[in-house]
Design a protein around this motif. Structure first.
Motif, mmCIF file in Angstrom:
data_model
loop_
_atom_site.group_PDB
_atom_site.id
_atom_site.type_symbol
_atom_site.label_atom_id
_atom_site.label_comp_id
_atom_site.label_asym_id
_atom_site.label_seq_id
_atom_site.Cartn_x
_atom_site.Cartn_y
_atom_site.Cartn_z
ATOM 1 N N GLN A 187 27.020 38.894 37.018
ATOM 2 C CA GLN A 187 26.675 38.115 38.201
ATOM 3 C C GLN A 187 25.723 38.902 39.094
ATOM 4 N N MET A 188 24.602 38.304 39.413
ATOM 5 C CA MET A 188 23.673 38.928 40.352
ATOM 6 C C MET A 188 24.198 38.681 41.765
ATOM 7 N N PHE A 189 23.879 39.580 42.688
ATOM 8 C CA PHE A 189 24.297 39.393 44.071
ATOM 9 C C PHE A 189 23.316 40.058 45.020
ATOM 10 N N MET A 190 23.363 39.612 46.253
ATOM 11 C CA MET A 190 22.688 40.280 47.358
ATOM 12 C C MET A 190 23.788 40.548 48.385
ATOM 13 N N GLU A 207 30.997 41.696 55.900
ATOM 14 C CA GLU A 207 30.285 41.729 54.628
ATOM 15 C C GLU A 207 29.820 40.314 54.281
ATOM 16 N N ILE A 208 28.542 40.193 53.945
ATOM 17 C CA ILE A 208 27.970 38.925 53.500
ATOM 18 C C ILE A 208 27.458 39.137 52.083
ATOM 19 N N MET A 209 27.957 38.327 51.163
ATOM 20 C CA MET A 209 27.514 38.369 49.766
ATOM 21 C C MET A 209 26.823 37.055 49.442
ATOM 22 N N VAL A 210 25.642 37.128 48.859
ATOM 23 C CA VAL A 210 24.936 35.953 48.363
ATOM 24 C C VAL A 210 25.004 36.035 46.848
ATOM 25 N N ILE A 211 25.627 35.027 46.242
ATOM 26 C CA ILE A 211 25.831 35.030 44.796
ATOM 27 C C ILE A 211 25.155 33.783 44.229
ATOM 28 N N PRO A 212 24.046 33.951 43.524
ATOM 29 C CA PRO A 212 23.350 32.767 42.997
ATOM 30 C C PRO A 212 24.156 32.103 41.882
ATOM 31 N N GLY A 267 21.961 43.513 43.319
ATOM 32 C CA GLY A 267 22.581 44.223 42.223
ATOM 33 C C GLY A 267 23.176 43.256 41.226
ATOM 34 N N ILE A 268 23.803 43.816 40.204
ATOM 35 C CA ILE A 268 24.470 43.023 39.175
ATOM 36 C C ILE A 268 25.908 43.509 39.084
ATOM 37 N N PHE A 269 26.837 42.580 39.181
ATOM 38 C CA PHE A 269 28.259 42.882 39.013
ATOM 39 C C PHE A 269 28.575 42.634 37.542
ATOM 40 N N TYR A 270 28.693 43.718 36.785
ATOM 41 C CA TYR A 270 28.772 43.624 35.327
ATOM 42 C C TYR A 270 30.015 42.947 34.771
ATOM 43 N N ALA A 274 16.158 46.669 41.345
ATOM 44 C CA ALA A 274 15.790 47.986 41.874
ATOM 45 C C ALA A 274 14.471 47.920 42.630
ATOM 46 N N HIS A 275 13.511 47.218 42.065
ATOM 47 C CA HIS A 275 12.200 47.052 42.700
ATOM 48 C C HIS A 275 12.358 46.336 44.042
#
Length: 171
Positions: free
Chosen positions: A108-111, A67-72, A101-104, A89-90
């Motif tokens: 936090q936004m993530f890819m 698993e690779i998570m990119v967290i700005p 997505g967003i981790f509520y 979503a777009h």
């Protein structure tokens, strides 16, 4: 895949990214699994700083997944979450790799992307392949970062970003 393989794999991964990152940290967690955290700048001019977190994704023992998570490093504003949700979503329709997505609980936004690892390949070959995934995810995220930042700052709505071609298909 045994403990020695995991240790060597993550050490080689850490070494590979050591020259490219602002900071790298390999940690063995309480459950015995490893996580590699690396800070990358995804936009020229030291903007778009993002944390890449990489760890094995436990599911089926016969299928090894990474698993690779990119967290700005971007503090999301509560009042802008709806616009950012639309953008994520777009973009999920267009991005070639990963899902946004967003981790509520943390706003936090993530890819996120989960890759299958072919254990018939050497650790060196796997590290090279993962390096290419990091590059692709970094470039993809870097291309989108400024528009997401402007949406978060209220300088741009989702609709305006689309109209201005700021949320384009990533190739």
């Amino acid at each position: 895949m045994d403990e020695q393989w995991k240790k060597e794999f993550f050490e080689k991964l850490e070494e590979h990214f050591g020259a490219m990152t602002q900071e790298n940290a390999l940690e063995k967690l309480d459950d015995g699994e490893y996580v590699l955290r690396s800070l990358f700048t995804t936009v020229e001019g030291e903007r778009g700083l993002a944390l890449f977190e990489t760890q094995l994704y436990p599911t089926n023992p016969e299928v090894v997944q990474l698993e690779i998570m990119v967290i700005p490093c971007l503090a999301l504003k509560e009042e802008r979450l709806a616009e950012l949700e639309k953008a994520a979503a777009h973009l999920n329709y267009y991005t070639p790799i990963g899902a946004l997505g967003i981790f509520y609980p943390r706003n936090q936004m993530f890819m996120r992307y989960v890759a299958l690892l072919d254990l018939d390949k050497s650790i060196g070959e796997l590290v090279q392949e993962i390096g290419k995934l990091y590059e692709l995810m970094g470039v993809t995220f870097g291309n989108l970062y400024l528009a997401l930042e402007e949406i978060n700052d209220g300088k741009l709505t989702f609709e305006e970003a689309v109209e201005q071609n700021r949320l384009l298909k990533q190739v």
